[in-house]
Write a protein that holds these residues in place. Structure first.
Motif, PDB file in Angstrom:
ATOM      1  N   TYR A 138       0.842  -1.205   0.000  1.00  0.00           N
ATOM      2  CA  TYR A 138       0.000   0.000   0.000  1.00  0.00           C
ATOM      3  C   TYR A 138       0.876   1.254   0.000  1.00  0.00           C
ATOM      4  O   TYR A 138       0.620   2.200  -0.738  1.00  0.00           O
ATOM      5  CB  TYR A 138      -0.938  -0.012   1.213  1.00  0.00           C
ATOM      6  CG  TYR A 138      -1.943   1.107   1.197  1.00  0.00           C
ATOM      7  CD1 TYR A 138      -2.964   1.131   0.252  1.00  0.00           C
ATOM      8  CD2 TYR A 138      -1.879   2.148   2.110  1.00  0.00           C
ATOM      9  CE1 TYR A 138      -3.893   2.160   0.219  1.00  0.00           C
ATOM     10  CE2 TYR A 138      -2.804   3.183   2.088  1.00  0.00           C
ATOM     11  CZ  TYR A 138      -3.804   3.173   1.143  1.00  0.00           C
ATOM     12  OH  TYR A 138      -4.714   4.201   1.109  1.00  0.00           O
ATOM     13  N   ARG A 139       1.921   1.252   0.797  1.00  0.00           N
ATOM     14  CA  ARG A 139       2.825   2.404   0.848  1.00  0.00           C
ATOM     15  C   ARG A 139       3.522   2.609  -0.487  1.00  0.00           C
ATOM     16  O   ARG A 139       3.690   3.737  -0.948  1.00  0.00           O
ATOM     17  CB  ARG A 139       3.839   2.225   1.970  1.00  0.00           C
ATOM     18  CG  ARG A 139       3.176   2.287   3.350  1.00  0.00           C
ATOM     19  CD  ARG A 139       4.172   2.210   4.456  1.00  0.00           C
ATOM     20  NE  ARG A 139       4.917   3.474   4.476  1.00  0.00           N
ATOM     21  CZ  ARG A 139       6.157   3.591   4.929  1.00  0.00           C
ATOM     22  NH1 ARG A 139       6.787   2.535   5.386  1.00  0.00           N
ATOM     23  NH2 ARG A 139       6.746   4.751   4.925  1.00  0.00           N
ATOM     24  N   ARG A 140       3.923   1.504  -1.129  1.00  0.00           N
ATOM     25  CA  ARG A 140       4.536   1.616  -2.466  1.00  0.00           C
ATOM     26  C   ARG A 140       3.560   2.214  -3.462  1.00  0.00           C
ATOM     27  O   ARG A 140       3.947   3.041  -4.301  1.00  0.00           O
ATOM     28  CB  ARG A 140       4.976   0.237  -2.961  1.00  0.00           C
ATOM     29  CG  ARG A 140       6.372  -0.136  -2.595  1.00  0.00           C
ATOM     30  CD  ARG A 140       6.790  -1.459  -3.217  1.00  0.00           C
ATOM     31  NE  ARG A 140       6.784  -1.410  -4.673  1.00  0.00           N
ATOM     32  CZ  ARG A 140       6.638  -2.479  -5.456  1.00  0.00           C
ATOM     33  NH1 ARG A 140       6.474  -3.668  -4.940  1.00  0.00           N
ATOM     34  NH2 ARG A 140       6.647  -2.350  -6.763  1.00  0.00           N
ATOM     35  N   CYS A 141       2.297   1.811  -3.370  1.00  0.00           N
ATOM     36  CA  CYS A 141       1.267   2.366  -4.258  1.00  0.00           C
ATOM     37  C   CYS A 141       1.157   3.874  -4.069  1.00  0.00           C
ATOM     38  O   CYS A 141       1.110   4.636  -5.049  1.00  0.00           O
ATOM     39  CB  CYS A 141      -0.093   1.712  -3.994  1.00  0.00           C
ATOM     40  SG  CYS A 141      -0.220   0.007  -4.511  1.00  0.00           S
ATOM     41  N   LEU A 142       1.120   4.307  -2.824  1.00  0.00           N
ATOM     42  CA  LEU A 142       0.990   5.742  -2.560  1.00  0.00           C
ATOM     43  C   LEU A 142       2.229   6.496  -3.021  1.00  0.00           C
ATOM     44  O   LEU A 142       2.119   7.627  -3.525  1.00  0.00           O
ATOM     45  CB  LEU A 142       0.722   5.985  -1.078  1.00  0.00           C
ATOM     46  CG  LEU A 142      -0.616   5.456  -0.557  1.00  0.00           C
ATOM     47  CD1 LEU A 142      -0.773   5.773   0.920  1.00  0.00           C
ATOM     48  CD2 LEU A 142      -1.777   6.008  -1.361  1.00  0.00           C
ATOM     49  N   ARG A 165       2.611   9.591  -6.241  1.00  0.00           N
ATOM     50  CA  ARG A 165       3.271  10.904  -6.205  1.00  0.00           C
ATOM     51  C   ARG A 165       4.092  11.184  -7.453  1.00  0.00           C
ATOM     52  O   ARG A 165       4.439  12.322  -7.714  1.00  0.00           O
ATOM     53  CB  ARG A 165       4.159  11.017  -4.972  1.00  0.00           C
ATOM     54  CG  ARG A 165       3.355  11.172  -3.708  1.00  0.00           C
ATOM     55  CD  ARG A 165       4.263  11.489  -2.540  1.00  0.00           C
ATOM     56  NE  ARG A 165       3.993  10.486  -1.516  1.00  0.00           N
ATOM     57  CZ  ARG A 165       4.893   9.848  -0.808  1.00  0.00           C
ATOM     58  NH1 ARG A 165       6.165  10.105  -0.960  1.00  0.00           N
ATOM     59  NH2 ARG A 165       4.550   8.953   0.081  1.00  0.00           N
ATOM     60  N   LYS A 166       4.380  10.163  -8.229  1.00  0.00           N
ATOM     61  CA  LYS A 166       5.162  10.337  -9.460  1.00  0.00           C
ATOM     62  C   LYS A 166       4.287  10.668 -10.660  1.00  0.00           C
ATOM     63  O   LYS A 166       4.806  10.975 -11.727  1.00  0.00           O
ATOM     64  CB  LYS A 166       5.966   9.066  -9.749  1.00  0.00           C
ATOM     65  CG  LYS A 166       6.976   8.735  -8.669  1.00  0.00           C
ATOM     66  CD  LYS A 166       7.681   7.443  -8.996  1.00  0.00           C
ATOM     67  CE  LYS A 166       8.632   7.036  -7.879  1.00  0.00           C
ATOM     68  NZ  LYS A 166       9.265   5.743  -8.163  1.00  0.00           N
ATOM     69  N   LYS A 167       2.991  10.572 -10.486  1.00  0.00           N
ATOM     70  CA  LYS A 167       2.059  10.817 -11.587  1.00  0.00           C
ATOM     71  C   LYS A 167       1.744  12.314 -11.688  1.00  0.00           C
ATOM     72  O   LYS A 167       1.953  13.067 -10.739  1.00  0.00           O
ATOM     73  CB  LYS A 167       0.765  10.012 -11.377  1.00  0.00           C
ATOM     74  CG  LYS A 167       0.988   8.515 -11.373  1.00  0.00           C
ATOM     75  CD  LYS A 167       1.596   8.047 -12.670  1.00  0.00           C
ATOM     76  CE  LYS A 167       1.864   6.558 -12.674  1.00  0.00           C
ATOM     77  NZ  LYS A 167       2.512   6.123 -13.895  1.00  0.00           N
ATOM     78  N   PRO A 219      -5.070  12.102  -7.899  1.00  0.00           N
ATOM     79  CA  PRO A 219      -6.198  11.590  -7.088  1.00  0.00           C
ATOM     80  C   PRO A 219      -6.841  10.331  -7.666  1.00  0.00           C
ATOM     81  O   PRO A 219      -7.306   9.473  -6.918  1.00  0.00           O
ATOM     82  CB  PRO A 219      -7.192  12.745  -7.074  1.00  0.00           C
ATOM     83  CG  PRO A 219      -6.381  13.952  -7.359  1.00  0.00           C
ATOM     84  CD  PRO A 219      -5.270  13.499  -8.255  1.00  0.00           C
ATOM     85  N   HIS A 220      -6.831  10.189  -8.997  1.00  0.00           N
ATOM     86  CA  HIS A 220      -7.411   8.988  -9.613  1.00  0.00           C
ATOM     87  C   HIS A 220      -6.628   7.746  -9.184  1.00  0.00           C
ATOM     88  O   HIS A 220      -7.216   6.709  -8.868  1.00  0.00           O
ATOM     89  CB  HIS A 220      -7.405   9.087 -11.140  1.00  0.00           C
ATOM     90  CG  HIS A 220      -8.193  10.238 -11.663  1.00  0.00           C
ATOM     91  ND1 HIS A 220      -7.966  10.778 -12.912  1.00  0.00           N
ATOM     92  CD2 HIS A 220      -9.181  10.983 -11.116  1.00  0.00           C
ATOM     93  CE1 HIS A 220      -8.789  11.789 -13.107  1.00  0.00           C
ATOM     94  NE2 HIS A 220      -9.531  11.928 -12.029  1.00  0.00           N
ATOM     95  N   PHE A 221      -5.315   7.858  -9.180  1.00  0.00           N
ATOM     96  CA  PHE A 221      -4.479   6.722  -8.774  1.00  0.00           C
ATOM     97  C   PHE A 221      -4.668   6.414  -7.295  1.00  0.00           C
ATOM     98  O   PHE A 221      -4.736   5.256  -6.894  1.00  0.00           O
ATOM     99  CB  PHE A 221      -3.001   7.011  -9.074  1.00  0.00           C
ATOM    100  CG  PHE A 221      -2.667   6.924 -10.536  1.00  0.00           C
ATOM    101  CD1 PHE A 221      -2.374   5.704 -11.110  1.00  0.00           C
ATOM    102  CD2 PHE A 221      -2.652   8.054 -11.329  1.00  0.00           C
ATOM    103  CE1 PHE A 221      -2.064   5.609 -12.459  1.00  0.00           C
ATOM    104  CE2 PHE A 221      -2.343   7.971 -12.674  1.00  0.00           C
ATOM    105  CZ  PHE A 221      -2.051   6.749 -13.242  1.00  0.00           C
TER     106      PHE A 221
END
Length: 77
Positions: free
Chosen positions: A14-18, A22-24, A30-32
């Protein structure tokens, strides 16, 4: 409260996803974030002793993260 190894893996994913969110681009970030939250929320009811299901969803989540983390993906719907 101490977390088991699988619980640590789930939190780590989950932390990796968040972090990847931030790179998008700022407009689509917000969509990601919503997508990541939705994917984790829909599987929150899985019994913590169902190791096979948890490991399956971890593998699936890692594959999805690798796919969506590529620089060519700018938005998710």
């Amino acid at each position: 409260m101490r977390l088991s190894g699988l619980q640590k893996e789930v939190v780590g994913l989950y932390r990796r996803c968040l972090r990847e969110c931030r790179k998008k681009p700022l407009a689509t970030r917000p969509h990601f974030q919503e997508f990541a939250r939705h994917e984790f929320d829909k599987n929150v009811k899985i019994d913590k002793r169902d190791f096979a299901a948890i490991e399956f969803f971890l593998r699936k989540g890692r594959r999805q993260l690798d796919m969506y983390a590529s620089p060519g993906v700018k938005d998710i719907k």
